[in-house]
Design a protein around this motif. Structure first.
Motif, PDB file in Angstrom:
ATOM      1  N   ASN A 107       1.027   4.038  -2.965  1.00  0.00           N
ATOM      2  CA  ASN A 107       0.770   5.456  -2.677  1.00  0.00           C
ATOM      3  C   ASN A 107       1.930   6.330  -3.155  1.00  0.00           C
ATOM      4  N   GLN A 163       0.823  -1.219   0.000  1.00  0.00           N
ATOM      5  CA  GLN A 163       0.000   0.000   0.000  1.00  0.00           C
ATOM      6  C   GLN A 163       0.854   1.264   0.000  1.00  0.00           C
ATOM      7  N   SER A 164       1.884   1.293   0.829  1.00  0.00           N
ATOM      8  CA  SER A 164       2.716   2.507   0.887  1.00  0.00           C
ATOM      9  C   SER A 164       3.485   2.719  -0.417  1.00  0.00           C
TER      10      SER A 164
END
Length: 127
Positions: free
Chosen positions: A15, A11-12
């Motif tokens: 992002n 996820q990071s």
């Protein structure tokens, strides 16, 4: 590693890639506007020397002083500004390339993280 840690990494990284792509899009739009302005400015540059001061239009001491002042105050300043626009375009181009290289690296990491996540999920299922 645990599934949650791997999901967090995925996820990071996603992002980060999204943010970097937004940055590239803004830089490209800025560069395009600057390139348009650079073209406009280059086409208008000749107008600063008009009217030409010739023996037929205006000559003498005052004409020479005016021509020198026009060159120093207007033409040279305009050339400096045009050079700054060109340098800013080059800087934006380098920043786009650099950011794209980082994105490419992050995509590689993301692929590794997704593989790690799949393996972590498989290990969790086996327990």
């Amino acid at each position: 590693m645990s599934v949650e840690i791997m999901r967090s990494r995925v996820q990071s990284t996603e992002n980060f890639i999204e943010t970097a792509n937004d940055k590239i899009n803004r830089l490209r739009a800025c560069r395009a506007r600057l390139m348009g302005q650079e073209i406009t400015m280059a086409h208008a540059k000749h107008t600063f020397k008009e009217p030409a001061l010739t023996k037929d239009t205006w000559y003498g001491k005052h004409a020479n002083e005016f021509d020198a002042e026009r060159e120093a105050e207007v033409v040279n300043s305009y050339n400096d500004l045009l050079n700054e626009v060109g340098e800013t375009i080059e800087k934006a181009t380098r920043e786009i390339q650099s950011t794209q290289e980082v994105i490419n690296h992050q995509h590689s990491l993301l692929s590794d993280y997704r593989i790690g996540l799949e393996r972590a999920i498989e290990r969790e299922k086996e327990r």
